[in-house]
Design a protein around this motif. Structure first.
Motif, PDB file in Angstrom:
ATOM      1  N   ARG A  14      73.053  53.544  58.676  1.00  0.00           N
ATOM      2  CA  ARG A  14      72.576  53.404  60.060  1.00  0.00           C
ATOM      3  C   ARG A  14      71.080  53.076  60.089  1.00  0.00           C
ATOM      4  O   ARG A  14      70.647  52.127  60.766  1.00  0.00           O
ATOM      5  N   THR A  15      70.315  53.830  59.341  1.00  0.00           N
ATOM      6  CA  THR A  15      68.858  53.734  59.457  1.00  0.00           C
ATOM      7  C   THR A  15      68.313  52.462  58.817  1.00  0.00           C
ATOM      8  O   THR A  15      67.507  51.733  59.434  1.00  0.00           O
ATOM      9  N   ILE A  16      68.725  52.195  57.610  1.00  0.00           N
ATOM     10  CA  ILE A  16      68.214  50.994  56.931  1.00  0.00           C
ATOM     11  C   ILE A  16      68.822  49.742  57.563  1.00  0.00           C
ATOM     12  O   ILE A  16      68.168  48.704  57.667  1.00  0.00           O
ATOM     13  N   GLY A  17      70.061  49.862  58.045  1.00  0.00           N
ATOM     14  CA  GLY A  17      70.668  48.728  58.759  1.00  0.00           C
ATOM     15  C   GLY A  17      69.874  48.362  59.996  1.00  0.00           C
ATOM     16  O   GLY A  17      69.594  47.180  60.247  1.00  0.00           O
ATOM     17  N   ARG A  18      69.474  49.364  60.754  1.00  0.00           N
ATOM     18  CA  ARG A  18      68.687  49.082  61.967  1.00  0.00           C
ATOM     19  C   ARG A  18      67.295  48.554  61.620  1.00  0.00           C
ATOM     20  O   ARG A  18      66.770  47.661  62.294  1.00  0.00           O
ATOM     21  N   ALA A  19      66.693  49.106  60.572  1.00  0.00           N
ATOM     22  CA  ALA A  19      65.366  48.616  60.161  1.00  0.00           C
ATOM     23  C   ALA A  19      65.463  47.156  59.728  1.00  0.00           C
ATOM     24  O   ALA A  19      64.583  46.342  60.043  1.00  0.00           O
ATOM     25  N   ALA A  20      66.531  46.833  59.014  1.00  0.00           N
ATOM     26  CA  ALA A  20      66.712  45.439  58.580  1.00  0.00           C
ATOM     27  C   ALA A  20      66.826  44.524  59.797  1.00  0.00           C
ATOM     28  O   ALA A  20      66.206  43.450  59.838  1.00  0.00           O
ATOM     29  N   CYS A  21      67.604  44.944  60.796  1.00  0.00           N
ATOM     30  CA  CYS A  21      67.736  44.126  62.013  1.00  0.00           C
ATOM     31  C   CYS A  21      66.382  43.945  62.691  1.00  0.00           C
ATOM     32  O   CYS A  21      66.024  42.834  63.115  1.00  0.00           O
ATOM     33  N   ALA A  22      65.618  45.030  62.780  1.00  0.00           N
ATOM     34  CA  ALA A  22      64.316  44.951  63.436  1.00  0.00           C
ATOM     35  C   ALA A  22      63.371  44.002  62.707  1.00  0.00           C
ATOM     36  O   ALA A  22      62.494  43.390  63.326  1.00  0.00           O
ATOM     37  N   LEU A  23      63.560  43.887  61.398  1.00  0.00           N
ATOM     38  CA  LEU A  23      62.696  43.010  60.600  1.00  0.00           C
ATOM     39  C   LEU A  23      63.283  41.606  60.463  1.00  0.00           C
ATOM     40  O   LEU A  23      62.714  40.760  59.772  1.00  0.00           O
ATOM     41  N   GLY A  24      64.441  41.390  61.097  1.00  0.00           N
ATOM     42  CA  GLY A  24      65.084  40.078  61.005  1.00  0.00           C
ATOM     43  C   GLY A  24      65.730  39.842  59.650  1.00  0.00           C
ATOM     44  O   GLY A  24      65.898  38.686  59.229  1.00  0.00           O
ATOM     45  N   GLY A  25      66.102  40.916  58.964  1.00  0.00           N
ATOM     46  CA  GLY A  25      66.669  40.778  57.622  1.00  0.00           C
ATOM     47  C   GLY A  25      68.088  41.304  57.528  1.00  0.00           C
ATOM     48  O   GLY A  25      68.739  41.597  58.542  1.00  0.00           O
ATOM     49  N   LYS A  26      68.562  41.419  56.299  1.00  0.00           N
ATOM     50  CA  LYS A  26      69.916  41.923  56.048  1.00  0.00           C
ATOM     51  C   LYS A  26      69.826  43.101  55.087  1.00  0.00           C
ATOM     52  O   LYS A  26      69.088  43.050  54.095  1.00  0.00           O
ATOM     53  N   ALA A  27      70.615  44.143  55.390  1.00  0.00           N
ATOM     54  CA  ALA A  27      70.610  45.340  54.545  1.00  0.00           C
ATOM     55  C   ALA A  27      71.681  45.261  53.471  1.00  0.00           C
ATOM     56  O   ALA A  27      72.773  44.731  53.696  1.00  0.00           O
ATOM     57  N   TYR A  28      71.346  45.820  52.324  1.00  0.00           N
ATOM     58  CA  TYR A  28      72.289  45.973  51.208  1.00  0.00           C
ATOM     59  C   TYR A  28      72.228  47.434  50.770  1.00  0.00           C
ATOM     60  O   TYR A  28      71.184  48.075  50.876  1.00  0.00           O
ATOM     61  N   PHE A  29      73.372  47.928  50.245  1.00  0.00           N
ATOM     62  CA  PHE A  29      73.439  49.344  49.896  1.00  0.00           C
ATOM     63  C   PHE A  29      74.024  49.525  48.494  1.00  0.00           C
ATOM     64  O   PHE A  29      74.874  48.738  48.066  1.00  0.00           O
ATOM     65  N   PRO A  30      73.590  50.601  47.815  1.00  0.00           N
ATOM     66  CA  PRO A  30      74.110  50.836  46.459  1.00  0.00           C
ATOM     67  C   PRO A  30      75.440  51.584  46.456  1.00  0.00           C
ATOM     68  O   PRO A  30      75.900  52.003  45.399  1.00  0.00           O
ATOM     69  N   PHE A  31      76.026  51.801  47.611  1.00  0.00           N
ATOM     70  CA  PHE A  31      77.304  52.512  47.735  1.00  0.00           C
ATOM     71  C   PHE A  31      78.190  51.689  48.671  1.00  0.00           C
ATOM     72  O   PHE A  31      77.752  50.702  49.274  1.00  0.00           O
ATOM     73  N   GLY A  32      79.453  52.103  48.782  1.00  0.00           N
ATOM     74  CA  GLY A  32      80.335  51.467  49.751  1.00  0.00           C
ATOM     75  C   GLY A  32      80.953  50.158  49.290  1.00  0.00           C
ATOM     76  O   GLY A  32      81.567  49.453  50.096  1.00  0.00           O
ATOM     77  N   GLY A  33      80.808  49.832  47.981  1.00  0.00           N
ATOM     78  CA  GLY A  33      81.416  48.595  47.496  1.00  0.00           C
ATOM     79  C   GLY A  33      82.916  48.734  47.318  1.00  0.00           C
ATOM     80  O   GLY A  33      83.463  49.820  47.531  1.00  0.00           O
ATOM     81  N   PRO A  34      83.620  47.700  46.907  1.00  0.00           N
ATOM     82  CA  PRO A  34      83.048  46.406  46.556  1.00  0.00           C
ATOM     83  C   PRO A  34      82.711  45.568  47.798  1.00  0.00           C
ATOM     84  O   PRO A  34      83.291  45.831  48.846  1.00  0.00           O
ATOM     85  N   PRO A  35      81.805  44.600  47.696  1.00  0.00           N
ATOM     86  CA  PRO A  35      81.111  44.259  46.444  1.00  0.00           C
ATOM     87  C   PRO A  35      80.037  45.296  46.100  1.00  0.00           C
ATOM     88  O   PRO A  35      79.454  45.909  46.999  1.00  0.00           O
ATOM     89  N   TRP A  36      79.810  45.492  44.801  1.00  0.00           N
ATOM     90  CA  TRP A  36      78.747  46.380  44.328  1.00  0.00           C
ATOM     91  C   TRP A  36      77.508  45.537  44.049  1.00  0.00           C
ATOM     92  O   TRP A  36      77.609  44.519  43.362  1.00  0.00           O
ATOM     93  N   HIS A  37      76.415  45.951  44.577  1.00  0.00           N
ATOM     94  CA  HIS A  37      75.189  45.174  44.395  1.00  0.00           C
ATOM     95  C   HIS A  37      74.428  45.699  43.169  1.00  0.00           C
ATOM     96  O   HIS A  37      74.409  46.904  42.913  1.00  0.00           O
ATOM     97  N   PRO A  38      73.769  44.810  42.443  1.00  0.00           N
ATOM     98  CA  PRO A  38      73.128  45.188  41.161  1.00  0.00           C
ATOM     99  C   PRO A  38      71.769  45.856  41.359  1.00  0.00           C
ATOM    100  O   PRO A  38      70.729  45.302  40.979  1.00  0.00           O
ATOM    101  N   PHE A  39      71.782  47.057  41.927  1.00  0.00           N
ATOM    102  CA  PHE A  39      70.510  47.726  42.225  1.00  0.00           C
ATOM    103  C   PHE A  39      69.688  47.999  40.970  1.00  0.00           C
ATOM    104  O   PHE A  39      68.456  47.919  40.999  1.00  0.00           O
TER     105      PHE A  39
END
Ligand code: SF4
Ligand code: SF4
Length: 217
Positions: free
Chosen positions: A70-95
């Motif tokens: 919720r929090t990083i997703g909203r911050a990403a929207c406010a910055l005009g960007g896209k959020a990625y997370f190290p959990f909730g995959g697949p897909p798993w992102h290479p953190f």
């Protein structure tokens, strides 16, 4: 877009930028992402802050992951960007790969990531991809290269985590058992042995939260 603007959007949530990179083809991101910022908890104040959020009061599973989304997703929207997370995959992102590419984190002698400031207490709650090319700090020096005695190497009381191996079953058995109180309540002794971890100042209750999840298996 500047690093300062991103930091200002994250600060109310006790989050900070722990590194960034300008992705290349090997980073597995869309071409439009010119900058990826890696986001993690502030050492002081984060745990008390996040424990008071609705996700920790609703009795549902995975409160920290839901709060992060919720929090990083909203911050990403406010910055005009896209959020990625190290959990909730697949897909798993290479953190881990992203962290090493940031020039602020490296593989430690015991295999865990070590961060220039957070030491072995580093954790990433998410990342924000931006289309703007943001200026990033220069790469730091790998702290292990100047670490006297490298105490992480021999800090595990049962030898479960050493430069030679990580014996997960042995670690979990110890953490669950009568002798494992310090690991359960204060966090992994290997992570705590790192001088950078000690100066980072993370609330032991945060480590206990993660250790309880690990002990449940
Ligand atoms: S204790 Fe020293 S060698 Fe081990 S991770 Fe920390 S800085 Fe690196
Ligand atoms: S949590 Fe405890 S038993 Fe497991 S690796 Fe760390 S120090 Fe060893």
């Amino acid at each position: 877009m500047t690093l300062g603007a991103a930091a200002a959007a994250l600060a109310p949530h006790r989050l900070r930028v722990l590194g960034g990179l300008h992705p290349g083809p090997e980073d597995g991101l869309p071409d439009r992402i010119a900058t990826l910022l890696l986001i993690g908890p502030e050492p002081v104040g984060f745990w008390a802050h996040v424990r008071a959020t609705p996700e920790f009061a609703d009795g549902r599973p995975d409160p920290l992951d839901r709060w992060s989304r919720r929090t990083i997703g909203r911050a990403a929207c406010a910055l005009g960007g896209k959020a990625y997370f190290p959990f909730g995959g697949p897909p798993w992102h290479p953190f881990i790969g992203w962290a090493k590419r940031s020039g602020q984190a490296w593989e430690s002698p015991v295999g865990l990531l070590v961060h220039a400031e957070a030491g072995l207490m580093v954790s990433y709650r998410g990342a924000i991809g931006l289309t703007a090319a943001v200026d990033l700090p220069a790469a730091a020096a790998r702290p292990c290269d100047g670490c006297a005695g490298q105490p992480c190497r021999a800090a595990c009381p049962v030898g479960a985590l050493t430069p030679a191996r990580y014996d997960v079953p042995a670690c979990r058995t110890f953490v669950r058992g009568p002798e494992g109180g310090d690991c359960r309540d204060l966090g992994c002794a290997v992570r705590r042995a790192c001088p950078l971890s000690q100066s980072w100042g993370r609330d032991p209750a945060q480590s206990a939260f993660h250790m309880a999840a690990f002990a449940r298996g």
